[in-house]
Motif scaffolding. Structure first.
Motif, mmCIF file in Angstrom:
data_model
loop_
_atom_site.group_PDB
_atom_site.id
_atom_site.type_symbol
_atom_site.label_atom_id
_atom_site.label_comp_id
_atom_site.label_asym_id
_atom_site.label_seq_id
_atom_site.Cartn_x
_atom_site.Cartn_y
_atom_site.Cartn_z
ATOM 1 N N ASN A 133 0.921 -1.393 -0.010
ATOM 2 C CA ASN A 133 0.166 0.091 -0.023
ATOM 3 C C ASN A 133 0.855 1.255 -0.068
ATOM 4 N N SER A 134 2.215 1.096 -0.264
ATOM 5 C CA SER A 134 3.033 2.188 -0.623
ATOM 6 C C SER A 134 3.036 3.191 0.555
ATOM 7 N N SER A 135 3.065 2.441 1.966
ATOM 8 C CA SER A 135 3.123 3.219 3.249
ATOM 9 C C SER A 135 4.585 2.856 3.914
ATOM 10 N N TYR A 136 4.622 3.460 5.155
ATOM 11 C CA TYR A 136 5.581 3.077 5.964
ATOM 12 C C TYR A 136 5.345 3.458 7.267
ATOM 13 N N ASP A 137 5.937 2.579 8.448
ATOM 14 C CA ASP A 137 5.555 2.870 9.853
ATOM 15 C C ASP A 137 6.910 3.279 10.613
ATOM 16 N N PHE A 138 7.024 4.187 11.261
ATOM 17 C CA PHE A 138 8.199 4.377 11.927
ATOM 18 C C PHE A 138 8.367 3.465 13.269
ATOM 19 N N LEU A 139 9.681 2.935 13.347
ATOM 20 C CA LEU A 139 9.961 2.039 14.301
ATOM 21 C C LEU A 139 10.661 2.642 15.529
ATOM 22 N N LYS A 140 10.322 1.958 16.804
ATOM 23 C CA LYS A 140 11.296 2.817 17.870
ATOM 24 C C LYS A 140 12.778 2.302 17.926
ATOM 25 N N GLU A 141 13.069 1.015 17.273
ATOM 26 C CA GLU A 141 14.577 0.616 17.504
ATOM 27 C C GLU A 141 14.833 0.151 16.003
ATOM 28 N N ILE A 142 16.313 -0.118 16.070
ATOM 29 C CA ILE A 142 16.732 -0.406 14.528
ATOM 30 C C ILE A 142 16.206 -1.924 14.292
ATOM 31 N N PRO A 143 15.640 -2.120 13.407
ATOM 32 C CA PRO A 143 15.309 -3.306 12.796
ATOM 33 C C PRO A 143 16.604 -4.325 12.691
ATOM 34 N N LEU A 144 16.632 -5.547 13.097
ATOM 35 C CA LEU A 144 17.621 -6.380 13.048
ATOM 36 C C LEU A 144 17.362 -7.818 12.244
ATOM 37 N N PRO A 145 17.913 -8.364 11.333
ATOM 38 C CA PRO A 145 17.644 -9.303 10.804
ATOM 39 C C PRO A 145 17.615 -10.679 11.678
ATOM 40 N N GLU A 146 16.873 -11.567 11.204
ATOM 41 C CA GLU A 146 16.580 -12.917 12.267
ATOM 42 C C GLU A 146 17.772 -13.261 12.671
ATOM 43 N N TYR A 147 18.841 -13.494 11.927
ATOM 44 C CA TYR A 147 20.091 -14.102 12.340
ATOM 45 C C TYR A 147 20.874 -13.498 13.512
ATOM 46 N N VAL A 148 20.476 -12.021 13.648
ATOM 47 C CA VAL A 148 20.976 -11.310 14.691
ATOM 48 C C VAL A 148 20.257 -11.754 15.964
ATOM 49 N N LYS A 149 18.779 -11.657 15.931
ATOM 50 C CA LYS A 149 18.094 -11.872 16.813
ATOM 51 C C LYS A 149 18.324 -13.372 17.564
ATOM 52 N N GLN A 150 18.794 -14.287 16.784
ATOM 53 C CA GLN A 150 18.937 -15.612 17.022
ATOM 54 C C GLN A 150 20.397 -15.739 17.934
ATOM 55 N N HIS A 151 21.403 -14.931 17.063
ATOM 56 C CA HIS A 151 22.714 -14.762 17.762
ATOM 57 C C HIS A 151 22.416 -14.147 19.198
ATOM 58 N N ASP A 152 21.623 -13.347 19.649
ATOM 59 C CA ASP A 152 21.490 -12.668 20.724
ATOM 60 C C ASP A 152 20.712 -13.625 21.669
ATOM 61 N N LYS A 153 19.732 -14.382 21.282
ATOM 62 C CA LYS A 153 18.973 -15.326 21.937
ATOM 63 C C LYS A 153 20.116 -16.528 22.500
ATOM 64 N N ASN A 154 21.075 -16.973 21.612
ATOM 65 C CA ASN A 154 21.879 -17.928 21.861
ATOM 66 C C ASN A 154 23.034 -17.265 22.816
ATOM 67 N N SER A 155 23.370 -16.085 22.794
ATOM 68 C CA SER A 155 24.277 -15.690 23.571
ATOM 69 C C SER A 155 23.830 -15.541 24.982
ATOM 70 N N ASN A 156 22.459 -15.174 25.239
ATOM 71 C CA ASN A 156 21.678 -14.904 26.500
ATOM 72 C C ASN A 156 21.545 -16.243 27.027
ATOM 73 N N ASP A 157 21.485 -17.419 26.223
ATOM 74 C CA ASP A 157 21.206 -18.766 26.915
ATOM 75 C C ASP A 157 22.634 -19.155 27.749
ATOM 76 N N LYS A 158 23.798 -18.780 27.252
ATOM 77 C CA LYS A 158 24.839 -19.083 27.832
ATOM 78 C C LYS A 158 25.220 -18.697 29.471
#
Length: 158
Positions: A133-158
């Motif tokens: 629909n040719s629109s955009y939404d402002f975000l409150k933080e930097i969007p990160l690719p899934e592999y970064v989120k996975q990396h963060d989850k794995n580092s928190n698990d240790k």
């Protein structure tokens, strides 16, 4: 160089013939240090510290906008090699405006990243793009690719 609204990071600087150069870890070369390059390199260091993979970052990649050759400042790719986040960097003295958003949006018409951002090192804005629909939404933080989120989850698990 001016202090920025970014985490402090170590960068390699060198003096040569009265000019200062900064090392770009993606292009693996020294670049003339300008205010915009300072912002680009500091923002890049922050992204790398967040878990963005160096191999999935493009800097000043060429693209054509209305048949004119342009360069995208920072382009983050997902693991599949698809564009994920396009960031336009400006010098701290440049006010971020609608014109800045229009610039990155014009680049993104070619690149088609689902997220765009602009920064002058002092202010940072990010948007999620809705191509349907040719629109955009402002975000409150930097969007990160899934592999970064996975990396963060794995580092928190240790």
């Amino acid at each position: 160089m001016q202090d920025l609204n970014l985490p402090k990071s170590k960068v390699r600087l060198e003096q040569k013939e009265g000019k200062t150069y900064i090392f770009d870890p993606i292009r693996k070369k020294m670049l003339l240090l300008t205010p915009e390059e300072w912002v680009r390199q500091q923002f890049l260091q922050m992204l790398l510290s967040m878990g963005i993979s160096k191999g999935l970052v493009g800097i000043e990649g060429g693209l054509k906008v209305n048949k004119i050759q342009k360069r995208a400042d920072l382009l983050i790719f997902d693991r599949g090699g698809a564009p994920f986040l396009l960031i336009e960097c400006k010098a701290p003295s440049i006010k971020l405006s609608n014109e800045t958003f229009k610039q990155v949006a014009a680049y993104n018409a070619t690149i088609k990243a689902p997220y765009i951002g602009i920064t002058n090192g002092l202010q940072h804005y990010f948007c999620a793009i809705n191509f349907e629909n040719s629109s955009y939404d402002f975000l409150k933080e930097i969007p990160l690719p899934e592999y970064v989120k996975q990396h963060d989850k794995n580092s928190n698990d240790k």
